[in-house]
Design an enzyme around this catalytic site. Structure first.
Site, short mmCIF file in Angstrom:
data_model
loop_
_atom_site.label_atom_id
_atom_site.label_comp_id
_atom_site.label_asym_id
_atom_site.label_seq_id
_atom_site.Cartn_x
_atom_site.Cartn_y
_atom_site.Cartn_z
N GLY A 101 0.98 -1.31 -0.04
CA GLY A 101 0.35 -0.09 -0.14
C GLY A 101 0.76 1.32 0.11
N ARG A 130 13.38 10.63 -2.32
CA ARG A 130 14.16 11.59 -3.23
C ARG A 130 15.88 11.72 -2.49
NH1 ARG A 130 14.33 16.91 -0.65
NH2 ARG A 130 15.70 18.12 -2.15
N ARG A 186 18.83 10.87 -4.22
CA ARG A 186 19.31 12.49 -3.90
C ARG A 186 20.99 11.85 -3.43
NH1 ARG A 186 16.69 17.85 -5.64
NH2 ARG A 186 16.15 16.73 -7.57
N ARG A 214 1.04 -5.43 -5.08
CA ARG A 214 1.28 -6.11 -3.89
C ARG A 214 1.99 -7.58 -5.10
NH1 ARG A 214 -0.75 -4.50 0.65
NH2 ARG A 214 -2.65 -2.92 0.77
N ASP A 223 4.90 -3.77 5.94
CA ASP A 223 5.51 -5.37 6.72
C ASP A 223 5.64 -6.52 5.61
OD1 ASP A 223 2.60 -4.78 6.88
OD2 ASP A 223 1.97 -6.43 8.12
N THR A 277 4.27 3.34 5.65
CA THR A 277 2.79 2.59 5.75
C THR A 277 2.00 3.29 6.48
OG1 THR A 277 1.81 0.73 6.67
CG2 THR A 277 3.78 0.82 7.30
N ASP A 332 -0.06 2.59 7.92
CA ASP A 332 -0.68 2.13 9.71
C ASP A 332 -0.07 2.18 10.55
OD1 ASP A 332 -3.00 0.61 7.55
OD2 ASP A 332 -1.65 -1.30 7.67
N ASP A 334 2.79 0.35 12.17
CA ASP A 334 2.29 -0.60 12.47
C ASP A 334 3.65 -2.31 12.43
OD1 ASP A 334 2.67 -1.34 10.19
OD2 ASP A 334 0.50 -2.74 9.74
N ARG A 380 -26.52 14.29 16.12
CA ARG A 380 -26.40 12.76 15.36
C ARG A 380 -25.84 12.06 16.39
NH1 ARG A 380 -27.47 13.59 9.47
NH2 ARG A 380 -29.97 13.35 9.20
N GLY A 416 -6.83 1.05 9.28
CA GLY A 416 -6.20 -0.86 9.68
C GLY A 416 -6.86 -1.77 11.07
N ARG A 417 -6.13 -2.27 9.90
CA ARG A 417 -6.61 -4.15 10.22
C ARG A 417 -6.24 -4.87 11.32
NH1 ARG A 417 -4.95 -5.65 3.51
NH2 ARG A 417 -3.28 -5.13 4.48
N LYS A 466 -24.27 17.77 21.67
CA LYS A 466 -24.90 17.81 20.80
C LYS A 466 -24.84 16.07 20.05
CE LYS A 466 -28.03 21.22 21.99
NZ LYS A 466 -28.84 21.08 22.51
N HIS A 467 -23.73 15.60 19.55
CA HIS A 467 -22.97 15.06 18.92
C HIS A 467 -22.23 13.77 19.91
CE1 HIS A 467 -19.09 17.14 19.62
NE2 HIS A 467 -18.83 16.57 19.41
N ILE A 475 -9.51 7.55 0.85
CA ILE A 475 -8.58 8.74 0.89
C ILE A 475 -7.90 8.87 2.00
CG2 ILE A 475 -10.16 9.90 2.98
CD1 ILE A 475 -10.92 12.59 1.60
N ARG A 480 -5.52 7.44 2.39
CA ARG A 480 -3.99 6.52 1.45
C ARG A 480 -3.47 8.20 0.99
NH1 ARG A 480 -3.92 0.72 1.13
NH2 ARG A 480 -3.54 1.39 -0.97
O1 F6P Z 1 -1.49 -1.26 4.66
C1 F6P Z 1 -1.98 0.15 4.69
C2 F6P Z 1 -3.57 -0.60 4.04
O2 F6P Z 1 -3.93 0.59 3.82
C3 F6P Z 1 -3.74 -0.56 4.98
O3 F6P Z 1 -4.25 0.43 6.14
C4 F6P Z 1 -5.86 -1.58 4.59
O4 F6P Z 1 -5.65 -2.18 5.14
C5 F6P Z 1 -5.04 -1.73 2.76
O5 F6P Z 1 -3.57 -1.48 3.14
C6 F6P Z 1 -5.74 -1.67 1.96
O6 F6P Z 1 -5.47 -1.99 1.27
P1 F6P Z 1 -5.78 -2.06 -0.40
O7 F6P Z 1 -4.90 -0.80 -1.05
O8 F6P Z 1 -5.66 -3.78 -1.43
O9 F6P Z 1 -7.27 -1.98 -0.46
#
Ligand code: F6P
Length: 319
Positions: free
Chosen positions: A11, A21, A25, A72, A103, A125, A127, A129, A162, A170-171, A214-215, A250, A252
């Site tokens: 990702g 860069r 460089r 990937r 990862d 990334t 994430d 993580d 609401r 974040g999987r 209120k929310h 959005i 990413r």
């Molecule tokens: O690893 C980054 C990430 O944006 C995760 O947060 C998300 O679960 C995943 O990639 C989404 O992957 P894809 O690009 O396959 O939709």
């Protein structure tokens, strides 16, 4: 060493371009040649490789995405794929590789290292993580994107009184949810690392309403489950008008924040420093604002740990 390669994989994340860069460089500054490998490990296997010059990385420090593109790649998980990749590098006289990614990308870098090909991993990334680094490139930008979105949702949530469930990426790691939830004063933050109790969530929402709130904002990491299902359950159990927003990809994109550009520049340059020093099989990172490097195999055997103090703080501040 005369010639190195660079690729981005998995990702994408804002700041990857700033890291590319920095690698290019810094390497050219030290009289190395740099080859860009396009489309991650897939491009490595296919030999989609071109020489990069100083100008190839001009005007990209502020751009999201990655000029090297990304993918990937299942084939690179096989021994055959890895050997094909190494052959392509050797054919061009490339002696070492910098891999920018998360990862999955680091697993590929570990494999190259095991086959004796000098490789350095740079954590990129959204994430946050990756173990052995406090921050990954792109996390800060993603966080600011989420905060901007929640601020806007909060306006309409208040007008309509609401409850909003906001699903963020974040999987396996709850960092985006935790940091954005804390920064935005969310009532409840649901993360994959912690079990949640729906009765507690509802009790907190009801306490808030009784106090005249209120929310309500509930931030859910995607790894916890569907925000839509959680929103429906809340609406059914409370009768509070509830809406769900899934922020999605959005998170990413976009121009990297200053913090991500600086981090990417430091980490990218440090990767080259290690190679010039004859080191390989490592990942670079930042810990307590100091550049660090760790054995990539050792790093991958560890798990990213959620900041429990911050999680506790988020609970105490949202009583
Ligand atoms: O690893 C980054 C990430 O944006 C995760 O947060 C998300 O679960 C995943 O990639 C989404 O992957 P894809 O690009 O396959 O939709």
């Amino acid at each position: 060493m005369k010639r190195i390669g660079i690729l981005t994989s998995g990702g994408d994340s804002p700041g990857m371009n700033a890291a590319i860069r920095a690698v290019v460089r810094k390497a050219i500054y030290h009289n190395l040649e740099v080859y860009g490998i396009y489309y991650g490990y897939a491009g490595l296997i296919n030999g989609d490789i071109k020489k990069l010059e100083i100008g190839s990385v001009g005007d990209i420090i502020h751009r999201g995405g990655t000029i090297l593109y990304t993918a990937r790649c299942e084939e690179f998980k096989t021994l055959e794929g890895q050997q094909k990749g190494i052959e392509q590098l050797k054919k061009l006289g490339i002696e070492a590789l910098v891999v920018i990614g998360g990862d999955g990308s680091f697993q590929g870098a570990r494999k190259l290292t095991e086959h004796g090909f000098p490789t350095i991993g740079v954590p990129g990334t959204i994430d946050n993580d990756i173990p052995c680094t406090d921050f990954t490139i792109g996390f800060d930008t993603a966080l600011n994107t989420v905060i901007d979105a929640i601020d806007k949702i909060r306006d309409t949530a208040t007008s309509h009184e609401r409850t909003y469930v906001i699903e963020v990426m974040g999987r396996d790691a709850g960092d985006i949810a935790l940091w954005s939830g804390l920064a935005d004063g969310a009532e409840t933050i649901l993360i994959p690392e912690e079990q949640y109790n729906m009765d507690d969530i509802i009790a907190r929402l009801q306490r808030g309403r009784e106090r005249g709130k209120k929310h309500s904002i509930i931030v859910v990491a995607e790894g916890v489950g569907s925000g839509v299902d959680i929103g429906k359950e809340i609406q059914d159990k409370t009768n509070f008008e509830t809406r769900v927003t899934v922020l999605g990809h959005i998170q990413r994109g976009g121009s990297p924040t200053a913090s991500d550009r600086v981090l990417a520049s430091r980490l990218g340059a440090h990767a080259v420093e290690l190679l010039l020093d004859g080191q390989a099989g490592k990942m670079v990172g930042i810990q307590q604002n100091q550049l660090v490097s760790h054995d990539i195999k050792e790093a991958l055997s560890q798990k990213h740990v959620l900041d429990q103090q911050m999680y506790q703080l988020s609970k105490e501040l949202s009583i």
